[in-house]
Design a protein around this motif. Structure first.
Motif, short mmCIF file in Angstrom:
data_model
loop_
_atom_site.label_atom_id
_atom_site.label_comp_id
_atom_site.label_asym_id
_atom_site.label_seq_id
_atom_site.Cartn_x
_atom_site.Cartn_y
_atom_site.Cartn_z
N ASP A 14 17.81 -8.52 -51.71
CA ASP A 14 19.00 -8.96 -50.99
C ASP A 14 19.47 -10.33 -51.45
OD1 ASP A 14 19.21 -6.64 -49.51
OD2 ASP A 14 18.10 -7.41 -47.79
N ILE A 66 23.12 -10.63 -45.50
CA ILE A 66 22.48 -9.60 -46.33
C ILE A 66 20.99 -9.78 -46.10
CG2 ILE A 66 22.19 -8.59 -48.62
CD1 ILE A 66 24.74 -9.87 -49.51
N ILE A 102 25.93 -4.94 -45.47
CA ILE A 102 26.26 -6.36 -45.47
C ILE A 102 27.14 -6.60 -44.26
CG2 ILE A 102 27.41 -8.23 -46.71
CD1 ILE A 102 26.98 -6.56 -49.30
N ASN A 128 24.56 -17.33 -46.22
CA ASN A 128 23.98 -16.02 -45.90
C ASN A 128 22.86 -16.24 -44.87
OD1 ASN A 128 22.93 -13.43 -45.85
ND2 ASN A 128 21.99 -13.55 -47.88
#
Length: 306
Positions: A90, A128, A257, A66
């Protein structure tokens, strides 16, 4: 539905408490490694997530990255308790999606403007990081929305410039903004309107993170800062004698996202997992945990350039 949300919400909390108790019982001097319960055990074992893992076996056991800009407390920031970790809504949301689909999450910290280029380059699998899903950004990635957007206008205590939003009150003032934020073109458009009306331009001062934007107001280099209302409220809470929120502004966007363009399998898996997270009440629980607006929860929808 409400009964189911309360039941599952209690299960999530019970799992988290069990984890803490187990860690305490093991102690730091133990020479063996004892498995600990996941805080998302109830989600992982739900029929919906069990079915999703069967439908997406390629995700199970994988570690996905991420890309985050860890400078927004409440959403994603460096943990106060452990500087080697990240924390925030998040972060928890990504971990919950991973728990549902069977993957673990790694993190790649970058500047906000580098989030989508990092995704496009393949260095990250998803993003995210409190990023607004716009048609312009959808040229670089597909977005799965999960929250409504409400912006706040941060100003010096007492709002000495009498700012009222992204409007004529910005004429002749300077707004501190993060590079790459959607508010940049909005303020620039307002500046064009100001000069067309014979008024002083609305200036922008661009920075790399939220803290620098707030500091610009404190140092007198900027008159305002416009961002997610929860972020603005946190700055006011931290320095109530020096900062104020002038107003809240509703923007026609959603927080989403980001996943690689055209990756329908990953996008579909994330959407289905997010649906289960929302139906279980977990997203609302996480919003409450991080002091975010619970009413901002939004059913998932896909934002693409087409």
């Amino acid at each position: 539905m409400r009964t189911r949300q309360l039941r599952l919400g209690a299960a999530f909390l019970a799992s988290a408490v069990a984890t803490v108790l187990l860690l305490t019982a093991c102690g730091s001097s133990s020479s063996t490694t004892t498995p600990t319960a996941s805080p998302y055990a109830a989600l992982t074992s739900s029929p919906a997530c069990t079915q999703l893992r069967a439908q997406h076996p390629d995700l199970a056991g994988k570690k996905l990255t991420n890309a985050i800009n860890p400078h927004t407390p409440g959403y994603e920031s460096i943990s106060v308790a452990d500087p080697t970790k990240y924390e925030g809504f998040d972060i928890d949301l990504g971990e919950a999606i991973g728990a549902c689909l069977g993957f673990t999450v790694g993190y790649l910290p970058v500047s906000f403007e580098a989030l989508l280029p990092t995704l496009q380059s393949g260095q990250a699998n998803f993003v995210i990081s409190d990023i607004y899903a716009t048609k312009e950004r959808a040229a670089s990635a597909d977005f799965i929305t999960y929250s409504k957007v409400f912006d706040g206008v941060l100003v010096a205590k007492g709002n000495p410039k009498h700012l009222t939003g992204i409007d004529d009150s910005l004429c002749g003032t300077t707004t501190a903004l993060n590079k790459g934020f959607v508010e940049v073109p909005l303020v620039e458009a307002q500046s064009t309107k100001c000069t067309a009306e014979g008024k002083p331009a609305a200036q922008t001062a661009l920075y790399d993170n939220n803290a620098d934007c707030a500091q610009a107001i404190l140092a007198g280099r900027a008159d305002s800062y416009i961002n997610d209302v929860n972020t603005v409220n946190r700055f006011v809470k931290d320095q109530p004698d020096k900062l104020d929120r002038a107003t809240a502004v509703t923007l026609p966007y959603s927080i989403g996202i980001a996943v690689p363009k055209g990756n329908t399998e990953l996008g579909g898996a994330f959407t289905a997992a997010l649906n289960e997270i929302q139906h279980s009440g977990l997203q609302t629980t996480l919003s409450r945990k991080w002091q975010l607006d619970e009413s901002a929860v939004q059913a998932p929808s896909l934002v693409t350039a087409s």
